[in-house]
Design a protein around this motif. Structure first.
Motif, PDB file in Angstrom:
ATOM      1  N   ALA A  37       0.816  -1.220   0.000  1.00 59.11           N
ATOM      2  CA  ALA A  37       0.000   0.000   0.000  1.00 59.11           C
ATOM      3  C   ALA A  37       0.848   1.268   0.000  1.00 59.11           C
ATOM      4  N   ASN A  38       2.021   1.215   0.619  1.00 63.05           N
ATOM      5  CA  ASN A  38       2.869   2.403   0.712  1.00 63.05           C
ATOM      6  C   ASN A  38       3.753   2.610  -0.514  1.00 63.05           C
ATOM      7  N   HIS A  39       3.584   1.792  -1.528  1.00 66.04           N
ATOM      8  CA  HIS A  39       4.336   1.924  -2.776  1.00 66.04           C
ATOM      9  C   HIS A  39       3.406   2.294  -3.933  1.00 66.04           C
ATOM     10  N   ALA A  40       2.419   3.142  -3.639  1.00 65.02           N
ATOM     11  CA  ALA A  40       1.464   3.546  -4.669  1.00 65.02           C
ATOM     12  C   ALA A  40       0.987   4.972  -4.426  1.00 65.02           C
ATOM     13  N   ILE A  41       0.607   5.587  -5.513  1.00 58.88           N
ATOM     14  CA  ILE A  41      -0.103   6.859  -5.487  1.00 58.88           C
ATOM     15  C   ILE A  41      -1.445   6.564  -6.132  1.00 58.88           C
ATOM     16  N   VAL A  42      -2.528   6.986  -5.487  1.00 53.56           N
ATOM     17  CA  VAL A  42      -3.858   6.628  -5.965  1.00 53.56           C
ATOM     18  C   VAL A  42      -4.683   7.866  -6.291  1.00 53.56           C
ATOM     19  N   ALA A  43      -5.641   7.666  -7.198  1.00 51.12           N
ATOM     20  CA  ALA A  43      -6.618   8.689  -7.563  1.00 51.12           C
ATOM     21  C   ALA A  43      -7.970   8.213  -7.047  1.00 51.12           C
ATOM     22  N   LEU A  44      -8.648   9.081  -6.302  1.00 52.89           N
ATOM     23  CA  LEU A  44      -9.940   8.750  -5.699  1.00 52.89           C
ATOM     24  C   LEU A  44     -10.979   9.789  -6.095  1.00 52.89           C
ATOM     25  N   ASP A  45     -12.231   9.355  -6.198  1.00 48.92           N
ATOM     26  CA  ASP A  45     -13.301  10.324  -6.412  1.00 48.92           C
ATOM     27  C   ASP A  45     -13.801  10.820  -5.055  1.00 48.92           C
ATOM     28  N   ASP A  46     -14.782  11.705  -5.062  1.00 50.52           N
ATOM     29  CA  ASP A  46     -15.291  12.288  -3.811  1.00 50.52           C
ATOM     30  C   ASP A  46     -15.869  11.244  -2.866  1.00 50.52           C
ATOM     31  N   ALA A  47     -16.364  10.149  -3.427  1.00 51.97           N
ATOM     32  CA  ALA A  47     -16.939   9.084  -2.597  1.00 51.97           C
ATOM     33  C   ALA A  47     -15.870   8.120  -2.088  1.00 51.97           C
TER      34      ALA A  47
END
Length: 192
Positions: free
Chosen positions: A48-58
């Motif tokens: 989990a600490n080896h990622a950059i994520v894109a999230l929506d408002d939900a």
């Protein structure tokens, strides 16, 4: 609104595993399949600490970019993980094939997979994730980012070229193309 953050929230691990397999199962399916075993393996090994994520408002996962450091990679795992999921025989034939795709070179910051959910494509998420990867590389003291893309993924290659990545090497797989489903891996590098 799209939010970007360092680290994959643990509750999103199942979404991340499904998205990763959707993006990379086509090239890894023969070696990492069948799908239930591959999904089990990915659930076990994603860092989990080896990622950059894109999230929506939900808080839904729209995309992610993994990276590799000396501490490990986003989706790599260890020999013990492969043996646990695939057994001794399954590990015996998978390990040499996976080893041929691996690279421990640390001169560049290494992208370890990027994927965007199909419904979120065309929103600039891939470009934004690459910008975030480049910022992470700079923060860690790297002067360049390196990635590998398969020869048949022209869409990704075009994105990387637009972002300033240049072909550094093309590795033809020869007979291994039958195991992985692509003919060549293209290494691209961007100086920061």
């Amino acid at each position: 609104m799209i939010h970007y953050q360092h680290g994959l929230p643990e509750h999103l691990r199942p979404q991340a595993v499904a998205l990763y397999w959707h993006a990379f199962g086509g090239k890894l399916g023969t070696v990492m399949g069948p799908a239930p075993k591959a999904l089990h393996f990915l659930t076990r090994v994603l860092r989990a600490n080896h990622a950059i994520v894109a999230l929506d408002d939900a808080g839904n996962l729209l995309g992610m970019a993994g990276f590799k450091t000396a501490a490990g990679s986003f989706a790599g795992g260890e020999i013990a993980d492969i043996r646990h999921v695939y057994g001794s025989f399954g590990a015996a034939w998978r390990l040499p094939l996976l080893w041929m795709l691996s690279d421990d070179e640390q001169a560049h910051f290494l992208l370890d997979g990027i994927c965007v959910a199909p419904a979120a494509r065309g929103l600039g998420i891939g470009s934004a994730l690459m910008t975030a990867i480049e910022a992470e590389a700079r923060a860690r003291g790297y002067a360049s980012v390196r990635l590998d893309v398969i020869d048949s993924n022209w869409r990704a290659k075009a994105l990387y070229q637009r972002l300033g990545y240049r072909v550094a090497k093309i590795q033809n797989l020869g007979m291994l193309r039958h195991a992985f489903g692509f003919r060549a891996a293209i290494t691209m590098v961007k100086m920061l």
